[in-house]
Design an enzyme around this catalytic site. Sequence first.
Site, PDB file in Angstrom:
ATOM      1  N   GLU A  35       0.862  -1.198   0.000  1.00  0.00           N
ATOM      2  CA  GLU A  35       0.000   0.000   0.000  1.00  0.00           C
ATOM      3  C   GLU A  35       0.891   1.239   0.000  1.00  0.00           C
ATOM      4  OE1 GLU A  35      -3.373   0.896  -0.176  1.00  0.00           O
ATOM      5  OE2 GLU A  35      -2.404   2.854  -0.151  1.00  0.00           O
ATOM      6  N   ARG A  36       0.585   2.170  -0.917  1.00  0.00           N
ATOM      7  CA  ARG A  36       1.433   3.368  -1.005  1.00  0.00           C
ATOM      8  C   ARG A  36       1.119   4.381   0.099  1.00  0.00           C
ATOM      9  NH1 ARG A  36      -1.133   6.095  -6.503  1.00  0.00           N
ATOM     10  NH2 ARG A  36      -3.234   6.115  -5.706  1.00  0.00           N
ATOM     11  N   GLY A  41      -6.727   0.860   4.151  1.00  0.00           N
ATOM     12  CA  GLY A  41      -8.172   1.070   4.022  1.00  0.00           C
ATOM     13  C   GLY A  41      -8.604   1.694   2.715  1.00  0.00           C
ATOM     14  N   CYS A  44     -12.094   4.178   0.206  1.00  0.00           N
ATOM     15  CA  CYS A  44     -13.360   3.990   0.931  1.00  0.00           C
ATOM     16  C   CYS A  44     -13.222   4.416   2.389  1.00  0.00           C
ATOM     17  CB  CYS A  44     -13.800   2.534   0.834  1.00  0.00           C
ATOM     18  SG  CYS A  44     -15.261   2.199   1.814  1.00  0.00           S
ATOM     19  N   GLY A 181     -22.169  17.721 -11.251  1.00  0.00           N
ATOM     20  CA  GLY A 181     -22.456  16.288 -11.341  1.00  0.00           C
ATOM     21  C   GLY A 181     -23.497  15.867 -10.318  1.00  0.00           C
ATOM     22  N   GLY A 183     -24.503  12.805  -9.551  1.00  0.00           N
ATOM     23  CA  GLY A 183     -24.405  11.367  -9.291  1.00  0.00           C
ATOM     24  C   GLY A 183     -24.310  11.125  -7.793  1.00  0.00           C
ATOM     25  N   ARG A 272     -15.394   8.639 -11.914  1.00  0.00           N
ATOM     26  CA  ARG A 272     -14.081   8.212 -11.428  1.00  0.00           C
ATOM     27  C   ARG A 272     -13.319   7.486 -12.536  1.00  0.00           C
ATOM     28  NH1 ARG A 272     -13.261   8.845  -6.094  1.00  0.00           N
ATOM     29  NH2 ARG A 272     -11.624   7.268  -6.038  1.00  0.00           N
ATOM     30  N   ALA A 320     -17.502  -0.467  -3.040  1.00  0.00           N
ATOM     31  CA  ALA A 320     -16.598  -1.182  -2.130  1.00  0.00           C
ATOM     32  C   ALA A 320     -17.012  -2.638  -1.933  1.00  0.00           C
ATOM     33  CB  ALA A 320     -16.576  -0.466  -0.780  1.00  0.00           C
ATOM     34  N   HIS A 444     -43.766  -5.031  13.826  1.00  0.00           N
ATOM     35  CA  HIS A 444     -44.519  -3.774  13.757  1.00  0.00           C
ATOM     36  C   HIS A 444     -44.177  -2.925  14.974  1.00  0.00           C
ATOM     37  CE1 HIS A 444     -47.788  -1.079  12.740  1.00  0.00           C
ATOM     38  NE2 HIS A 444     -48.201  -1.124  14.002  1.00  0.00           N
TER      39      HIS A 444
HETATM   40  P1  NAD Z   1     -21.432   9.339 -11.171  1.00  0.00           P
HETATM   41  O1  NAD Z   1     -21.082   8.648 -12.429  1.00  0.00           O
HETATM   42  O2  NAD Z   1     -22.301   8.677 -10.175  1.00  0.00           O
HETATM   43  O3  NAD Z   1     -22.136  10.748 -11.524  1.00  0.00           O
HETATM   44  C1  NAD Z   1     -21.513  11.748 -12.290  1.00  0.00           C
HETATM   45  C2  NAD Z   1     -22.591  12.660 -12.849  1.00  0.00           C
HETATM   46  O4  NAD Z   1     -21.964  13.796 -13.409  1.00  0.00           O
HETATM   47  C3  NAD Z   1     -23.406  12.019 -13.952  1.00  0.00           C
HETATM   48  O5  NAD Z   1     -24.773  12.143 -13.649  1.00  0.00           O
HETATM   49  C4  NAD Z   1     -23.014  12.822 -15.189  1.00  0.00           C
HETATM   50  O6  NAD Z   1     -24.075  12.971 -16.111  1.00  0.00           O
HETATM   51  C5  NAD Z   1     -22.631  14.159 -14.598  1.00  0.00           C
HETATM   52  N1  NAD Z   1     -21.685  14.955 -15.397  1.00  0.00           N
HETATM   53  C6  NAD Z   1     -20.584  14.516 -16.057  1.00  0.00           C
HETATM   54  N2  NAD Z   1     -19.933  15.557 -16.632  1.00  0.00           N
HETATM   55  C7  NAD Z   1     -20.648  16.688 -16.333  1.00  0.00           C
HETATM   56  C8  NAD Z   1     -20.475  18.077 -16.619  1.00  0.00           C
HETATM   57  N3  NAD Z   1     -19.430  18.530 -17.326  1.00  0.00           N
HETATM   58  N4  NAD Z   1     -21.383  18.969 -16.143  1.00  0.00           N
HETATM   59  C9  NAD Z   1     -22.440  18.517 -15.406  1.00  0.00           C
HETATM   60  N5  NAD Z   1     -22.638  17.211 -15.101  1.00  0.00           N
HETATM   61  C10 NAD Z   1     -21.762  16.305 -15.550  1.00  0.00           C
HETATM   62  O7  NAD Z   1     -20.036   9.780 -10.550  1.00  0.00           O
HETATM   63  P2  NAD Z   1     -19.641  10.294  -9.096  1.00  0.00           P
HETATM   64  O8  NAD Z   1     -20.802  10.891  -8.398  1.00  0.00           O
HETATM   65  O9  NAD Z   1     -18.421  11.125  -9.319  1.00  0.00           O
HETATM   66  O10 NAD Z   1     -19.265   8.965  -8.329  1.00  0.00           O
HETATM   67  C11 NAD Z   1     -18.241   8.116  -8.865  1.00  0.00           C
HETATM   68  C12 NAD Z   1     -18.454   6.685  -8.458  1.00  0.00           C
HETATM   69  O11 NAD Z   1     -18.179   6.564  -7.072  1.00  0.00           O
HETATM   70  C13 NAD Z   1     -19.862   6.211  -8.676  1.00  0.00           C
HETATM   71  O12 NAD Z   1     -19.909   5.487  -9.886  1.00  0.00           O
HETATM   72  C14 NAD Z   1     -20.140   5.338  -7.508  1.00  0.00           C
HETATM   73  O13 NAD Z   1     -20.069   3.999  -7.908  1.00  0.00           O
HETATM   74  C15 NAD Z   1     -19.033   5.602  -6.510  1.00  0.00           C
HETATM   75  N6  NAD Z   1     -19.618   6.135  -5.259  1.00  0.00           N
HETATM   76  C16 NAD Z   1     -20.499   5.385  -4.568  1.00  0.00           C
HETATM   77  C17 NAD Z   1     -21.063   5.861  -3.415  1.00  0.00           C
HETATM   78  C18 NAD Z   1     -22.023   5.008  -2.659  1.00  0.00           C
HETATM   79  O14 NAD Z   1     -22.009   3.794  -2.853  1.00  0.00           O
HETATM   80  N7  NAD Z   1     -22.877   5.571  -1.835  1.00  0.00           N
HETATM   81  C19 NAD Z   1     -20.763   7.143  -2.973  1.00  0.00           C
HETATM   82  C20 NAD Z   1     -19.871   7.893  -3.704  1.00  0.00           C
HETATM   83  C21 NAD Z   1     -19.306   7.373  -4.853  1.00  0.00           C
END
Ligand code: NAD
Length: 474
Positions: A35-36, A41, A44, A181, A183, A272, A320, A444
Amino acid sequence: MDPIKTEIVVVGAGPGGYAAAFYAADLGKKVILIERDPRLGGVCLNRGCIPSKALLHAAHTVSSARESEHRGISFGKPTIDVSKLRAWKESILNRLSGGIAQLAKMRGVQVLQGRGYFEDSRSLRVETAEGQQFVHYDKAIVAVGSKSTMPKAFDLGNPRVMTSREALEVEDIPESLLVIGGGYIGMELGTVYASLGSKVVLVEALDTILAGADPDLARPVIAYAKKAFKEVRLKTKVGKMSTSGKQIKVEFDFDSQKKEELYDRVLVAVGRSPNAEDLGLENTKVSFDEKGFIHVDEKQQTTDPAIFAIGDIAGGILLAHKASKEARIAVEVIVGEDSAFSDITIPAVVFTDPELAWCGLTELEAKAKGIEVQVAKFPWAASGRALSFDRPDGLTKLIIDPDTERILGVGIVGTGAGELIAESVLAVEMGATAKDLALTVHPHPTLSETLMEAAEAFYGHATHTLVRKKPEQG
Ligand code: NAD
């Protein structure tokens, strides 16, 4: 330093890598874990799942205090000591990573701190603080993970433009924060900063946030975000960014218009990318896909017979628990078992407010693949438990095979959905039918009843909601 010989070497000590190392040691193998980072861990534990959940918990205490006013309980405006908050979060990470180091020691897993570089298919060079260490191995498991994508146009070298890594450090609570973003990361960290007091504007290029989730499940999350954030802008792209004094000037393309705004900080959460570079894998027979993820088969075997890959670096869903499962498969294959990553249900949880979780087939996927399904729902507005804590904005939904009545997928949105989904994962994994779920007595008053009642709704007799009878087949 003399070269070390080992049966298994694992590169990367995240939830994929340390799970693989520990399992292999438990099965009697000699294992070296490289591990660097000084702390075990991975992302995550140190810069992802765990710190974000700690901060979400802190944020939740603020928002729930605010929301209790109509119940006659008022706390006044919260004061937030950011350095204390950071120290508390750090104490959790230290405790967990220390625990992993301790577990490695007790198992006899040798940890080498340094950067690992493949010299060829059977040996690695590790750059440690004490000098170069060569490791010869029988099998290697690559578990080096991924990093936040930072598009060139956003990479100003200004610390006010953050990825999740910097945002989780909570340097300060900016007055204005732009989240790019919608997401997982954008929504979770947007929730944290909005609760702590930032005016959050979230922009998403697509016409919806959390695009992979079924729209009816995403709806309550979007509704809450629209209330908690200053603004949620869909179909919006960020063009250029530049430094403007102590702020960031951002150019948007929105409704075919250009717009410029200033923000104190910007969080870039647009996906990512794999940590594939500077590993020396070009000295082996390992091959990559066009995005830089390592090609693996269902046994986690790469195109090099001595090398396996697991977790984010192996592509697929970047979660993870998927990495930890793949760790088990790789180790079992190495010790000669007939294991494979096929038909395995990987649940997804977005820890927003409310939480959103699903497993197995989604309705969106069923539609896209032309799979005929029946959907049974139970709205939380009919759940006494949900009403008892003021959050009727949830929904539990089953995706059912109309012929066999087997549960193919489950989606839940609502407070605690991330915990609730576990029962559904078991149901989907074990091939349970809607009848199994309907006949199982749930305690319940709990939110878990919504799963039973959704199954009852499928048969047209949920106690707390009136649904039309299941249509006749044929
Ligand atoms: P994501 O792929 O979930 O969402 C990225 C979003 O950014 C997309 O909806 C995309 O359309 C949008 N987007 C891309 N370029 C854009 C731009 N120039 N302008 C506006 N919107 C843009 O990616 P993330 O949220 O960065 O998360 C990365 C990964 O990390 C996820 O795939 C997920 O698997 C993992 N993650 C999971 C959890 C969890 O399990 N709760 C939490 C955090 C991250």
